[in-house]
Design an enzyme around this catalytic site. Structure first.
Site, PDB file in Angstrom:
ATOM      1  N   GLU A   1      -6.828   4.371   7.747  1.00 52.93           N
ATOM      2  CA  GLU A   1      -6.436   5.721   7.668  1.00 52.93           C
ATOM      3  C   GLU A   1      -7.678   6.367   6.952  1.00 52.93           C
ATOM      4  O   GLU A   1      -8.155   7.854   7.144  1.00 52.93           O
ATOM      5  CB  GLU A   1      -5.203   6.160   6.720  1.00 52.93           C
ATOM      6  CG  GLU A   1      -4.281   5.816   7.643  1.00 52.93           C
ATOM      7  CD  GLU A   1      -3.076   5.430   6.532  1.00 52.93           C
ATOM      8  OE1 GLU A   1      -2.833   5.507   5.631  1.00 52.93           O
ATOM      9  OE2 GLU A   1      -2.001   4.917   7.539  1.00 52.93           O
TER      10      GLU A   1
ATOM     11  N   GLU B   1      -5.251  -5.307  10.492  1.00 54.48           N
ATOM     12  CA  GLU B   1      -4.323  -4.073  10.861  1.00 54.48           C
ATOM     13  C   GLU B   1      -4.555  -3.445  12.280  1.00 54.48           C
ATOM     14  O   GLU B   1      -5.443  -2.750  12.218  1.00 54.48           O
ATOM     15  CB  GLU B   1      -4.304  -3.199   9.647  1.00 54.48           C
ATOM     16  CG  GLU B   1      -3.980  -3.830   8.417  1.00 54.48           C
ATOM     17  CD  GLU B   1      -3.580  -2.749   7.234  1.00 54.48           C
ATOM     18  OE1 GLU B   1      -2.420  -3.062   6.839  1.00 54.48           O
ATOM     19  OE2 GLU B   1      -4.112  -1.523   7.213  1.00 54.48           O
TER      20      GLU B   1
ATOM     21  N   ASN C   1       0.978  -1.263  -0.015  1.00 54.69           N
ATOM     22  CA  ASN C   1      -0.017  -0.186   0.029  1.00 54.69           C
ATOM     23  C   ASN C   1       0.791   1.457   0.051  1.00 54.69           C
ATOM     24  O   ASN C   1       1.422   1.524   1.051  1.00 54.69           O
ATOM     25  CB  ASN C   1      -0.931   0.053   1.361  1.00 54.69           C
ATOM     26  CG  ASN C   1      -1.713   1.159   1.354  1.00 54.69           C
ATOM     27  OD1 ASN C   1      -1.804   2.043   0.546  1.00 54.69           O
ATOM     28  ND2 ASN C   1      -2.356   1.420   2.370  1.00 54.69           N
ATOM     29  N   TRP C   2       0.963   1.806  -1.148  1.00 49.82           N
ATOM     30  CA  TRP C   2       1.988   3.215  -1.074  1.00 49.82           C
ATOM     31  C   TRP C   2       1.211   4.388  -0.456  1.00 49.82           C
ATOM     32  O   TRP C   2       2.055   5.237  -0.649  1.00 49.82           O
ATOM     33  CB  TRP C   2       2.333   3.216  -2.617  1.00 49.82           C
ATOM     34  CG  TRP C   2       3.020   2.088  -3.645  1.00 49.82           C
ATOM     35  CD1 TRP C   2       3.352   0.877  -2.787  1.00 49.82           C
ATOM     36  CD2 TRP C   2       3.588   2.114  -4.726  1.00 49.82           C
ATOM     37  NE1 TRP C   2       4.232  -0.070  -3.769  1.00 49.82           N
ATOM     38  CE2 TRP C   2       4.072   0.559  -5.006  1.00 49.82           C
ATOM     39  CE3 TRP C   2       3.445   3.013  -5.941  1.00 49.82           C
ATOM     40  CZ2 TRP C   2       4.750   0.361  -6.113  1.00 49.82           C
ATOM     41  CZ3 TRP C   2       3.897   2.481  -7.156  1.00 49.82           C
ATOM     42  CH2 TRP C   2       4.571   1.488  -7.079  1.00 49.82           C
ATOM     43  N   LYS C   3      -0.100   4.160  -0.360  1.00 47.79           N
ATOM     44  CA  LYS C   3      -0.471   5.338   0.296  1.00 47.79           C
ATOM     45  C   LYS C   3      -0.536   6.690  -0.638  1.00 47.79           C
ATOM     46  O   LYS C   3      -0.338   6.554  -1.835  1.00 47.79           O
ATOM     47  CB  LYS C   3      -0.139   5.516   1.696  1.00 47.79           C
ATOM     48  CG  LYS C   3       0.073   4.229   2.390  1.00 47.79           C
ATOM     49  CD  LYS C   3       0.225   4.621   4.144  1.00 47.79           C
ATOM     50  CE  LYS C   3       0.435   3.370   4.743  1.00 47.79           C
ATOM     51  NZ  LYS C   3       0.222   3.498   6.230  1.00 47.79           N
TER      52      LYS C   3
ATOM     53  N   GLY D   1       2.552   1.951  10.672  1.00 46.84           N
ATOM     54  CA  GLY D   1       3.425   3.020  10.743  1.00 46.84           C
ATOM     55  C   GLY D   1       4.215   3.559  11.871  1.00 46.84           C
ATOM     56  O   GLY D   1       4.912   4.356  12.068  1.00 46.84           O
TER      57      GLY D   1
ATOM     58  N   HIS E   1      -9.492   1.028   4.572  1.00 45.17           N
ATOM     59  CA  HIS E   1      -8.013   1.147   5.363  1.00 45.17           C
ATOM     60  C   HIS E   1      -8.424   1.946   6.639  1.00 45.17           C
ATOM     61  O   HIS E   1      -9.083   2.910   6.457  1.00 45.17           O
ATOM     62  CB  HIS E   1      -7.049   1.888   4.609  1.00 45.17           C
ATOM     63  CG  HIS E   1      -5.682   1.511   4.990  1.00 45.17           C
ATOM     64  ND1 HIS E   1      -5.301   2.553   6.080  1.00 45.17           N
ATOM     65  CD2 HIS E   1      -4.662   0.728   4.839  1.00 45.17           C
ATOM     66  CE1 HIS E   1      -4.131   2.286   6.424  1.00 45.17           C
ATOM     67  NE2 HIS E   1      -3.720   1.347   5.738  1.00 45.17           N
TER      68      HIS E   1
ATOM     69  N   SER F   1       3.583  -2.476  10.272  1.00 47.70           N
ATOM     70  CA  SER F   1       4.917  -2.389  10.472  1.00 47.70           C
ATOM     71  C   SER F   1       5.578  -3.748  10.177  1.00 47.70           C
ATOM     72  O   SER F   1       6.496  -4.257  10.610  1.00 47.70           O
ATOM     73  CB  SER F   1       5.529  -2.290  11.762  1.00 47.70           C
ATOM     74  OG  SER F   1       4.806  -0.907  11.961  1.00 47.70           O
TER      75      SER F   1
HETATM   76  C1  PEP Z   1      -0.580  -0.007   5.938  1.00 48.12           C
HETATM   77  O1  PEP Z   1      -0.749   1.085   5.651  1.00 48.12           O
HETATM   78  O2  PEP Z   1      -1.458  -0.713   5.641  1.00 48.12           O
HETATM   79  C2  PEP Z   1       0.568  -0.433   6.826  1.00 48.12           C
HETATM   80  C3  PEP Z   1       0.466  -1.789   7.369  1.00 48.12           C
HETATM   81  O3  PEP Z   1       1.549   0.478   6.971  1.00 48.12           O
HETATM   82  P1  PEP Z   1       2.945   0.184   7.565  1.00 48.12           P
HETATM   83  O4  PEP Z   1       3.323  -1.307   7.147  1.00 48.12           O
HETATM   84  O5  PEP Z   1       3.941   1.287   7.273  1.00 48.12           O
HETATM   85  O6  PEP Z   1       2.633  -0.170   9.325  1.00 48.12           O
END
Ligand code: PEP
Length: 259
Positions: free
Chosen positions: A103, A173, A10-12, A179, A101, A219
């Site tokens: 976010e 998640e 997921n490049w966001k 993050g 997601h 992470s």
């Molecule tokens: C995500 O945004 O779905 C995610 C898991 O981010 P990260 O791996 O940076 O924690």
């Protein structure tokens, strides 16, 4: 259980078109140089921002790398400024789409009801959904993790058939791990995944629940992917930060495969 591992990046809101294409090119070179066939053995998906999709689809042509989007609107078209439709994604060469997601839930008012509406649009357009669920730190500390996950699953997957559910990817998640560098331990993650699979079994039956791929996200990186994906109910990862560098993403894919 014979579920194929799926690793999705997921490049966001990162990588313009040129940068996105360059990342895929680099990934291709790493795979070719190492003679690695990982991208064929697992489903590898990259999810760039909308304006980067076309360049990434082009760069990924002829490779097993699949492209996903980060959101989809529930309407076919119309006055929804800033949104994107299933038709627009499908005709852009997108195969997967991330829905719900944390976010989106946290900053853009996404609810289980809007997740459900977006999910139905994705299925209508033949896109493969990656539906995100997960608890906040305060919810975990209040011992509400399982209740929160059950509510998100019951609401998010309402009105979905068993046949549709079998093809949907769920991403667990924990929001406190996204993050932050704080990964859930394999035991904590596995317990949540098992709960999610149990809830899916209650809704759709065991046979369907056993087919659903459940990714861990939060992470995940090359250093911890192996032990996470080794867990019984963990079928891959949804990766944020570690998906933005080709070398690290390729290493993570290899670790997830146990190579
Ligand atoms: C995500 O945004 O779905 C995610 C898991 O981010 P990260 O791996 O940076 O924690």
């Amino acid at each position: 259980m014979g579920r194929k591992v799926i690793i999705a990046g997921n490049w966001k809101m990162n990588k313009n078109a040129a940068e996105g294409a360059a990342l895929v090119e680099e990934l291709k070179h790493i795979c070719a140089d190492s003679g690695c066939s990982c991208c064929g053995e697992v489903d590898v998906v990259v999810c760039p921002p909308f304006t980067t999709i076309a360049a990434v689809v082009e760069a990924a042509k002829g490779t097993p790398i699949k492209v996903g989007a980060q959101n989809i609107h529930w309407a076919d078209n119309g006055a929804f400024t800033g949104e994107i439709s299933g038709d627009m994604l499908k005709t852009s060469g997108v195969e997967y789409v991330i829905i719900g997601h944390s976010e989106r839930r946290q900053y853009f008012g996404e609810t289980d009801a809007t997740v459900n509406a977006r999910l139905k649009a994705a299925l209508k357009y033949g896109l493969k959904p990656i539906v995100c669920v997960g608890e906040l730190l305060a919810e975990r500390e209040a011992n509400r993790t399982e209740a929160v996950l059950s509510t998100q699953i019951r609401g998010g997957f309402a009105g979905i058939t068993g046949e549709e559910m079998a093809g949907i990817v769920v991403a667990y998640e924990p929001v406190w791990a996204i993050g932050t560098g704080k990964t859930a331990t394999p035991e904590i993650a596995e317990a949540a995944h098992a709960h999610i699979r149990g809830e899916l079994a209650a809704m759709f039956g065991t046979e369907v629940a056993e087919k659903v791929r459940i990714q861990y996200g939060g992470s995940m990186k090359s250093a911890n992917a192996r032990e996470l994906v080794a867990q019984k109910d963990i079928d891959g990862g949804l990766i944020g930060g570690a998906a933005l560098k080709a070398g690290e993403f390729a290493a993570l894919i290899r670790e997830a495969l146990g190579k």
